[in-house]
Design a protein around this motif. Structure first.
Motif: not given
Length: 242
Positions: A15-18, A21-22, A84-85
């Motif tokens: 949840a804290s990941l940013r 890339d898209v 996960l990245k």
């Protein structure tokens, strides 16, 4: 306890990941026509790549993205997830049109499942064409197989399926014409330019007769002599010569 704690820690960490890339992938349909591009996807997401990168994963509603994209009548399915990245992956499958309907007031496609599709501004798909006494206008996302009121389109769809699935008929037949009597005339590229198919009754038998006619050696030797072929009469093939 350890497993639950580990899972909870993973969820908090995710949840804290940013978003880093898209990654948008649009699978080609079987007709190799593009009905949607990456700009359309960003438009549906109401964002661009730079706006999304750096955002917290929890701030990006991937379920809303999926439902918005799947509401597009040219899209068959959409899968959206984060790695996960922190990479936002959007995988899209386009619908495959098999017949273009030219009705009285509108023009549209039926896909391989019988669903109505709009034409594309990026070009037309080279598929079978159905014209003539067709009065049903375009209705976004409607599946003609599910409606008792769309029997004529069901018949056209069924004929298109049979033509598309046959290696002899697919390159040979280019148009289905619906007559005022609700009979069908097939326009061809090779041999007789017109095949009077009649009603859809016994269509499997009629297609077998067409196949037998085109494979006959005498017919192959005299393609140019035949103007039309009629299957309107039970268990008969009536040929008209020049």
């Amino acid at each position: 306890i350890a497993a639950i704690a580990s899972l909870s820690f993973s969820e908090v960490k995710h949840a804290s990941l940013r978003c880093t890339d898209v990654l948008i992938s649009i699978e080609k349909n079987q007709s190799h026509s593009d009905f949607i591009n990456i700009e359309d996807v960003y438009g549906a997401m109401n964002a661009n790549r730079n706006m999304l990168i750096g955002k917290e994963v929890s701030e990006i509603d991937i379920h809303k993205i999926e439902s918005t994209l799947e509401s597009n009548p040219t899209i068959l399915s959409c899968e959206t997830y984060f790695t996960l990245k922190g990479e936002l992956c959007v995988k899209i499958k386009q619908r495959t049109p098999i017949v273009r309907i030219l009705s009285l007031h509108s023009s549209y496609y039926l896909d391989e499942n019988g669903v109505m599709m709009p034409l594309s501004e990026r070009g037309s798909s080279r598929v079978l064409v159905a014209s003539g006494e067709i009065f049903t206008d375009y209705q976004p996302g409607v599946n003609v197989r599910d409606s008792a009121n769309l029997k004529l389109l069901q018949d056209v769809f069924s004929l298109a399926q049979d033509i598309r699935s046959d290696s002899l008929f697919l390159p040979m037949i280019e148009q289905i014409y619906v007559t005022p009597k609700r009979e069908y005339v097939l326009t061809t590229k090779v041999g007789p330019s017109k095949i009077e198919f009649g009603t859809i009754d016994d269509k499997d038998v009629k297609f077998r007769h067409i196949r037998a006619f085109y494979k006959a050696e005498k017919v192959k030797e005299n393609w140019d002599q035949y103007v039309s072929l009629s299957l309107k009469y039970k268990n008969q093939i009536v040929c008209t010569k020049k």
